[in-house]
Design a protein around this motif. Structure first.
Motif, PDB file in Angstrom:
ATOM      1  N   ILE A 148      -9.634 114.429 -50.267  1.00 22.46           N
ATOM      2  CA  ILE A 148      -9.778 115.881 -50.134  1.00 22.46           C
ATOM      3  C   ILE A 148      -8.420 116.539 -49.894  1.00 22.46           C
ATOM      4  CG2 ILE A 148     -10.718 117.712 -48.672  1.00 22.46           C
ATOM      5  CD1 ILE A 148     -13.187 115.952 -48.254  1.00 22.46           C
ATOM      6  N   LYS A 149      -7.615 115.950 -49.019  1.00 27.83           N
ATOM      7  CA  LYS A 149      -6.301 116.518 -48.723  1.00 27.83           C
ATOM      8  C   LYS A 149      -5.375 116.454 -49.941  1.00 27.83           C
ATOM      9  CE  LYS A 149      -6.418 115.415 -43.779  1.00 27.83           C
ATOM     10  NZ  LYS A 149      -5.836 114.567 -42.700  1.00 27.83           N
ATOM     11  N   LEU A 150      -5.431 115.331 -50.649  1.00 28.04           N
ATOM     12  CA  LEU A 150      -4.533 115.162 -51.792  1.00 28.04           C
ATOM     13  C   LEU A 150      -4.881 116.081 -52.951  1.00 28.04           C
ATOM     14  CD1 LEU A 150      -4.129 111.270 -51.850  1.00 28.04           C
ATOM     15  CD2 LEU A 150      -2.309 112.926 -51.527  1.00 28.04           C
ATOM     16  N   THR A 151      -6.149 116.406 -53.070  1.00 25.68           N
ATOM     17  CA  THR A 151      -6.576 117.188 -54.236  1.00 25.68           C
ATOM     18  C   THR A 151      -6.901 118.637 -53.884  1.00 25.68           C
ATOM     19  OG1 THR A 151      -8.858 116.393 -53.871  1.00 25.68           O
ATOM     20  CG2 THR A 151      -7.479 115.152 -55.408  1.00 25.68           C
ATOM     21  N   PRO A 157      -1.116 123.168 -55.742  1.00 23.93           N
ATOM     22  CA  PRO A 157      -1.559 123.838 -56.974  1.00 23.93           C
ATOM     23  C   PRO A 157      -1.277 123.034 -58.236  1.00 23.93           C
ATOM     24  CG  PRO A 157       0.378 124.913 -56.014  1.00 23.93           C
ATOM     25  CD  PRO A 157      -0.123 123.947 -55.002  1.00 23.93           C
ATOM     26  N   TYR A 158      -0.271 122.189 -58.192  1.00 18.26           N
ATOM     27  CA  TYR A 158       0.042 121.349 -59.363  1.00 18.26           C
ATOM     28  C   TYR A 158      -0.367 119.906 -59.135  1.00 18.26           C
ATOM     29  CZ  TYR A 158       2.725 125.310 -61.038  1.00 18.26           C
ATOM     30  OH  TYR A 158       3.096 126.554 -61.467  1.00 18.26           O
ATOM     31  N   GLY A 159      -1.155 119.669 -58.123  1.00 17.93           N
ATOM     32  CA  GLY A 159      -1.530 118.279 -57.798  1.00 17.93           C
ATOM     33  C   GLY A 159      -0.510 117.680 -56.852  1.00 17.93           C
ATOM     34  N   TYR A 160      -0.908 116.613 -56.199  1.00 16.54           N
ATOM     35  CA  TYR A 160      -0.029 115.949 -55.244  1.00 16.54           C
ATOM     36  C   TYR A 160       1.139 115.291 -55.968  1.00 16.54           C
ATOM     37  CZ  TYR A 160      -2.788 112.125 -57.020  1.00 16.54           C
ATOM     38  OH  TYR A 160      -3.419 111.256 -57.867  1.00 16.54           O
ATOM     39  N   SER A 163       5.980 112.950 -52.938  1.00 18.15           N
ATOM     40  CA  SER A 163       6.493 113.364 -51.630  1.00 18.15           C
ATOM     41  C   SER A 163       5.382 113.559 -50.604  1.00 18.15           C
ATOM     42  CB  SER A 163       7.268 114.679 -51.775  1.00 18.15           C
ATOM     43  OG  SER A 163       6.408 115.703 -52.260  1.00 18.15           O
ATOM     44  N   SER A 164       4.131 113.387 -51.039  1.00 21.82           N
ATOM     45  CA  SER A 164       3.008 113.566 -50.128  1.00 21.82           C
ATOM     46  C   SER A 164       3.051 112.530 -49.017  1.00 21.82           C
ATOM     47  CB  SER A 164       1.687 113.448 -50.894  1.00 21.82           C
ATOM     48  OG  SER A 164       0.604 113.443 -49.994  1.00 21.82           O
ATOM     49  N   ASN A 165       2.672 112.947 -47.820  1.00 20.59           N
ATOM     50  CA  ASN A 165       2.659 112.048 -46.675  1.00 20.59           C
ATOM     51  C   ASN A 165       1.290 111.427 -46.434  1.00 20.59           C
ATOM     52  OD1 ASN A 165       5.394 112.382 -45.946  1.00 20.59           O
ATOM     53  ND2 ASN A 165       4.905 114.346 -44.966  1.00 20.59           N
ATOM     54  N   GLU A 166       0.332 111.776 -47.290  1.00 18.18           N
ATOM     55  CA  GLU A 166      -1.015 111.242 -47.102  1.00 18.18           C
ATOM     56  C   GLU A 166      -1.038 109.742 -47.395  1.00 18.18           C
ATOM     57  OE1 GLU A 166      -3.665 112.587 -45.791  1.00 18.18           O
ATOM     58  OE2 GLU A 166      -2.443 114.361 -45.447  1.00 18.18           O
ATOM     59  N   SER A 167      -1.908 109.038 -46.680  1.00 23.83           N
ATOM     60  CA  SER A 167      -2.067 107.610 -46.882  1.00 23.83           C
ATOM     61  C   SER A 167      -3.549 107.277 -46.872  1.00 23.83           C
ATOM     62  CB  SER A 167      -1.360 106.815 -45.780  1.00 23.83           C
ATOM     63  OG  SER A 167      -1.700 105.450 -45.858  1.00 23.83           O
ATOM     64  N   PHE A 168      -3.939 106.337 -47.724  1.00 23.72           N
ATOM     65  CA  PHE A 168      -5.327 105.900 -47.756  1.00 23.72           C
ATOM     66  C   PHE A 168      -5.611 104.842 -46.691  1.00 23.72           C
ATOM     67  CE2 PHE A 168      -4.751 107.605 -52.022  1.00 23.72           C
ATOM     68  CZ  PHE A 168      -5.882 108.379 -52.151  1.00 23.72           C
ATOM     69  N   ARG A 169      -4.611 104.507 -45.913  1.00 20.21           N
ATOM     70  CA  ARG A 169      -4.783 103.483 -44.889  1.00 20.21           C
ATOM     71  C   ARG A 169      -4.796 104.090 -43.497  1.00 20.21           C
ATOM     72  NH1 ARG A 169      -0.600  98.701 -45.600  1.00 20.21           N
ATOM     73  NH2 ARG A 169      -1.860  97.991 -43.840  1.00 20.21           N
ATOM     74  N   ILE A 671      -1.733 108.885 -59.151  1.00 19.84           N
ATOM     75  CA  ILE A 671      -3.017 108.187 -59.101  1.00 19.84           C
ATOM     76  C   ILE A 671      -4.076 109.110 -59.676  1.00 19.84           C
ATOM     77  CG2 ILE A 671      -2.431 106.741 -57.120  1.00 19.84           C
ATOM     78  CD1 ILE A 671      -3.884 108.664 -55.322  1.00 19.84           C
ATOM     79  N   SER A 672      -5.236 108.547 -59.981  1.00 22.34           N
ATOM     80  CA  SER A 672      -6.313 109.327 -60.588  1.00 22.34           C
ATOM     81  C   SER A 672      -7.637 108.931 -59.966  1.00 22.34           C
ATOM     82  CB  SER A 672      -6.351 109.104 -62.109  1.00 22.34           C
ATOM     83  OG  SER A 672      -7.540 109.636 -62.657  1.00 22.34           O
ATOM     84  N   ARG A 673      -8.288 109.878 -59.328  1.00 20.81           N
ATOM     85  CA  ARG A 673      -9.597 109.595 -58.739  1.00 20.81           C
ATOM     86  C   ARG A 673     -10.652 109.370 -59.815  1.00 20.81           C
ATOM     87  NH1 ARG A 673     -12.542 113.275 -54.025  1.00 20.81           N
ATOM     88  NH2 ARG A 673     -13.877 111.598 -53.201  1.00 20.81           N
ATOM     89  N   SER A 674     -10.510 110.057 -60.946  1.00 20.35           N
ATOM     90  CA  SER A 674     -11.454 109.913 -62.038  1.00 20.35           C
ATOM     91  C   SER A 674     -11.398 108.505 -62.637  1.00 20.35           C
ATOM     92  CB  SER A 674     -11.163 110.956 -63.122  1.00 20.35           C
ATOM     93  OG  SER A 674     -12.047 110.801 -64.210  1.00 20.35           O
ATOM     94  N   LEU A 675     -10.180 108.006 -62.881  1.00 16.48           N
ATOM     95  CA  LEU A 675     -10.044 106.656 -63.419  1.00 16.48           C
ATOM     96  C   LEU A 675     -10.474 105.610 -62.395  1.00 16.48           C
ATOM     97  CD1 LEU A 675      -6.685 106.803 -65.438  1.00 16.48           C
ATOM     98  CD2 LEU A 675      -9.017 106.567 -66.329  1.00 16.48           C
ATOM     99  N   LEU A 676     -10.268 105.900 -61.111  1.00  8.62           N
ATOM    100  CA  LEU A 676     -10.706 104.970 -60.076  1.00  8.62           C
ATOM    101  C   LEU A 676     -12.225 104.904 -60.045  1.00  8.62           C
ATOM    102  CD1 LEU A 676      -9.534 103.130 -57.858  1.00  8.62           C
ATOM    103  CD2 LEU A 676      -9.874 105.007 -56.248  1.00  8.62           C
ATOM    104  N   ASN A 677     -12.874 106.035 -60.291  1.00  8.35           N
ATOM    105  CA  ASN A 677     -14.329 106.041 -60.376  1.00  8.35           C
ATOM    106  C   ASN A 677     -14.804 105.175 -61.544  1.00  8.35           C
ATOM    107  OD1 ASN A 677     -16.726 107.911 -61.935  1.00  8.35           O
ATOM    108  ND2 ASN A 677     -17.144 107.185 -59.860  1.00  8.35           N
TER     109      ASN A 677
END
Length: 846
Positions: A148-151, A157-160, A163-169, A671-677
């Protein structure tokens, strides 16, 4: 005792563990935490460093030694929080995994150190997660929050970007090892390194190996403090060639604890064996990037309780049994008692190939274990007063040392219902799917959401399809028919995270699955190496219904027979023993594409099986999930048409199935959430297929049907060769090549739209330049660094991978044409026309 004589295999001749290769070594309400990620004693390691209870020495003193390594702990030291933060966003295993292990093994080779990697096995009952409907684990909630934060379009506005500091861990969680197990096993076999999948917890297995003289030292987590190990290696610094170790006696002395108190503390704060933190301890402040390790820790809180209770009772060595009883909460008392029982009676595999309880094996070896019962003492068998774990003399009445261990009758309710040694042996070499065995012992199979999180209608249809339930019925029937009747009638529940009601699997079939498939036999040319291309090319239109009696001896024949029987279960060979349209498609495709690798061919088999389910429209994007951010695909504010988007969606999905050869230690790209799906669909099909294949193979070997593996495989290398030959064994690839394909095609298409006069060669060159310099920044030495401190991708490798990805796509077009010719219900004329149109469109940019 650890009962279930009900866990007996139909056949009683077990492989001798000495043949496994180990003897060649030289000398309030309680809410359980999720155990998807295993953890050592909570916050104890950082506390030991804080108290300077971790010592340092040089690796040189380990020269010529054999070291047992806890794989999960070893990988947690490599992949700290700041590495592979986007792994869950790409799927797959860490791309740098092989490079890291190879680099460490060079140091071991330099000092003639022989490692044996011990992989965590089944979870015990105490570790079993009790999920409620629509409940997400902390890791799953964090995944959803990160997406949610990344997208968030307002924030990005142009996607993450990188330089994003978000982590999935989460800060406190290591990378999950179970998805990597098969890849690790394949790699260990490939480089000739000894490994073992422990029956249950690796720390107790390592302790047994140490005391039995099979290994000289242990590299593991703080969980080893709960075993009978005097000292162990906590961390290795391979660059500086030194290591850090923990001396248990020093720890107990400095913290003024007895061994029993240390166990009580570990159970109270939560550890791998008992992962629930007692609710009497207040919640800690959540970690943040600026303060990942808060000053307050559960170990400090737990120590305060131990000291205060000792002061209150006047006995500094008092254990916490009375304290826990005084809380008046039966659930906490249950956790306490079960935790101690699990620590004492954890199953381990001994050198004879039998699986026994830790306390029993320690007694046989003459090693003392921590007293639990009040009447147990630490006196020596000559009656003299011994020193206890803190160095103080004991004045208790001497008691004769016993070599037998009293085992509670209900220990299987805490540990696990017992399985036969033969299945544990197959598990130890990687031949058994852990999830199936766990479900048999625990009576439930939990299906959890994919890495992309969220709710995907197509994914829900896939995992709830009747074909999947039937596949599970067959898998459980194959294994439980090898066991005593108790397991054959035991009910197994199938639970989905988004459904209130569970499904009761039917693992009782008449005729049994074995009787349905045991007539299928492949006797090939005797080659030791299995070839999927050769197998598919030689499929017959019809197979005999009468069971054959000749023996198959080669590894290739064994794997081919198991795969053919699995094809029957997958509906590729029908109940009339005829090859279905799917099988004919695969045969013709393998015959036509003679130079295709087995790895690519496996990917096409899985793709075809997914297409057959009809749950995914390959060229229609899922609008519920975001694709690769605009940031990486922008070209002069140009937009592409809906038709072009369909082309890109189809090609990128197909390319995402193939491997991209990039190995950064911390991937920073798109990365791509759609391709991960889409990958979640692929992974689900592949996982079900390999689980079924392994169950078929174990059934065939255990029954000694047309083979004598159990008798003739006298050497561990033969079992390893068999495991190494199993197709579809590795985890699915990550989505990176699909991401590259999406960026390439959209960037190229936008150039053509913005500048129609530009030649095809110029578009290709400009697109490759964009990938090299803007996306993967191959000239930026600090971007996507690999293990050796250099950039993880080169121009040559990038160009080669892009070319191989588009070649993979063209082979898919060939597969679609063959599928349409054989089964228009699988690939319709309309869909084939769309695939061909996409192929023509792609040829304009490649």
């Amino acid at each position: 005792m650890w009962k279930i004589g009900i866990g007996s295999c139909t056949h009683r001749t077990y492989p001798n563990f000495t043949n496994f290769g180990l003897t060649i070594f030289p000398k309030p309400s309680v809410t359980a935490t999720s155990n998807d990620h295993k953890m050592p004693v909570q916050s104890l390691e950082s506390y030991l460093f804080e108290r300077k209870l971790v010592n340092t020495s040089t690796i040189e003193i380990l020269q010529n030694a054999t070291i047992g390594i806890d794989v999960e702990h070893y990988l947690s030291r490599i992949y700290t929080f700041k590495k592979e933060q986007f792994l869950a966003g790409t799927g797959g295993i860490p791309s740098s995994l092989r490079d890291y292990i190879a680099s460490d093994l060079q140091v071991f080779t330099e000092f003639n150190i022989r490692p044996i990697f011990i992989i965590s096995g089944l979870n015990i009952q105490l570790q079993a997660n009790q999920y409620r409907p629509n409940e997400l684990t902390p890791q799953e909630r964090h995944l959803e929050s990160s997406w949610i934060k990344l997208t968030n379009k307002q924030m990005n506005p142009y996607g993450y970007s990188s330089s994003s500091n978000e982590s999935f861990r989460l800060f406190t969680d290591p990378l999950p090892v179970r998805p990597m197990i098969n890849d690790l096993i394949k790699y260990f076999i490939d480089i000739g390194i000894d490994y073992m999948v422990a029956p249950y917890d690796p720390s107790f297995q390592l302790s047994y190996l140490y005391h039995s003289g099979m290994i000289d030292s242990i590299y593991g987590s703080t969980d080893l403090l709960m075993t009978n190990v005097d000292r162990f290696i906590l961390g290795m610094e391979f660059q500086s060639k030194d290591f850090r170790y923990v001396d248990k006696t020093k720890v107990l002395s400095e913290l003024n604890l007895t061994e029993r108190q240390l166990l009580d503390l570990s159970i109270m704060v939560g550890c791998n064996v008992q992962p629930t933190t007692f609710p009497t301890l207040p919640p800690l402040p959540k970690p943040t990037p600026l303060q990942p390790y808060p000053q307050l820790s559960y170990v400090k809180l737990g120590l305060d309780i131990v000291y205060q209770f000792g002061s209150y009772t006047g006995d500094s060595e008092a254990n916490l049994l009375e304290y826990v009883a005084g809380l008046g909460d039966p659930k906490i008392m249950e956790l306490y008692m079960k935790g101690h029982a699990a620590l004492r009676f954890m199953p381990v595999m001994n050198k004879d190939g039998q699986v026994s309880l830790y306390a029993s094996e320690m007694a046989k070896l003459g090693a003392d274990i921590v007293p639990i019962d009040a009447e147990e003492t630490d006196e020596s068998d000559d009656g003299s007063a011994n020193k206890n774990s803190k160095g103080k003399k004991s004045t208790k009445k001497p008691k004769e040392k016993e070599t037998t261990v009293k085992i509670p009758n209900d220990i299987h309710d805490i540990i696990s219902q017992r399985l036969p040694p033969e299945l544990y042996y197959y598990q130890s070499i990687g031949l058994m799917p852990l999830g199936i065995l766990e479900s048999i012992t625990q009576g439930v199979l939990n299906i959890r959401p994919g890495l992309e999180s969220g709710l995907s209608d197509s994914y829900k249809r896939l995992i709830t399809s009747p074909s999947f339930t039937q596949s599970l019925d067959a898998q459980f029937n194959l294994i439980t028919q090898l066991l005593a009747r108790y397991y054959q009638v035991k009910k197994i529940q199938l639970k989905y995270w988004f459904k209130e009601d569970s499904i009761e699997l039917n693992n009782r079939m008449n005729p049994t699955v074995n009787r349905q498939i045991n007539h299928l036999l492949v006797q090939d040319d005797g080659s030791e190496s299995f070839s999927l291309n050769r197998f598919l090319s030689s499929l017959s239109d019809r197979y005999e219904t009468q069971r054959k009696t000749e023996e198959i001896k080669s590894v290739s024949s064994i794997v081919s027979t198991a795969l053919l029987r699995n094809f029957y279960l997958a509906g590729i060979v029908n109940k009339q023993n005829e090859l279905t349209a799917t099988g004919k498609i695969l045969r013709e495709f393998a015959t036509r594409e003679k130079d295709i690798s087995d790895e690519d061919l496996q990917n096409f088999v899985v793709l075809l099986l997914l297409i057959r389910t009809k749950v995914v429209n390959l060229n229609q994007s899922n609008r519920d999930f975001t694709s690769v951010p605009k940031y990486y695909k922008e070209f002069e504010n140009t937009s592409i048409s809906a038709e072009d988007q369909k082309h890109i969606t189809l090609v990128s999905r197909i390319m995402s199935v193939k491997k991209f050869h990039i190995s950064p230690i911390n991937y920073q790209g798109p990365i791509s959430r759609s391709l991960l799906n889409f990958r979640s669909h692929i992974k689900f099909i592949a996982s079900d297929f390999i689980n079924s294949l392994q169950c078929v193979m174990v059934d065939m070997i255990a029954r000694q049907e047309n083979n004598s593996c159990r008798i003739n495989f006298s050497d561990r290398s033969q079992w390893c060769r068999l495991v190494d030959s199993i197709p579809f064994f590795r985890d699915c690839n990550n989505t990176l090549l699909g991401i590259v394909g999406e960026i390439y095609l959209e960037y190229a298409a936008k150039q053509k739209i913005a500048h129609p006069e530009v030649s095809k060669s110029d578009i290709i060159e400009a697109t490759h330049s964009h990938l090299r310099n803007d996306v993967f920044q191959i000239n930026n030495s600090s971007f996507n660094i690999n293990v050796h401190g250099i950039n993880s991708i080169t121009s040559e490798q990038l160009s080669a991978d892009v070319a191989s990805g588009f070649q993979f796509w063209r082979r898919f077009v060939t597969l679609a044409i063959i599928a349409n010719e054989n089964d228009k219900d699988l690939i319709s004329d309309e869909f084939l026309a769309e695939i061909k149109a996409t192929g023509t469109w792609v040829d304009g940019f490649t």
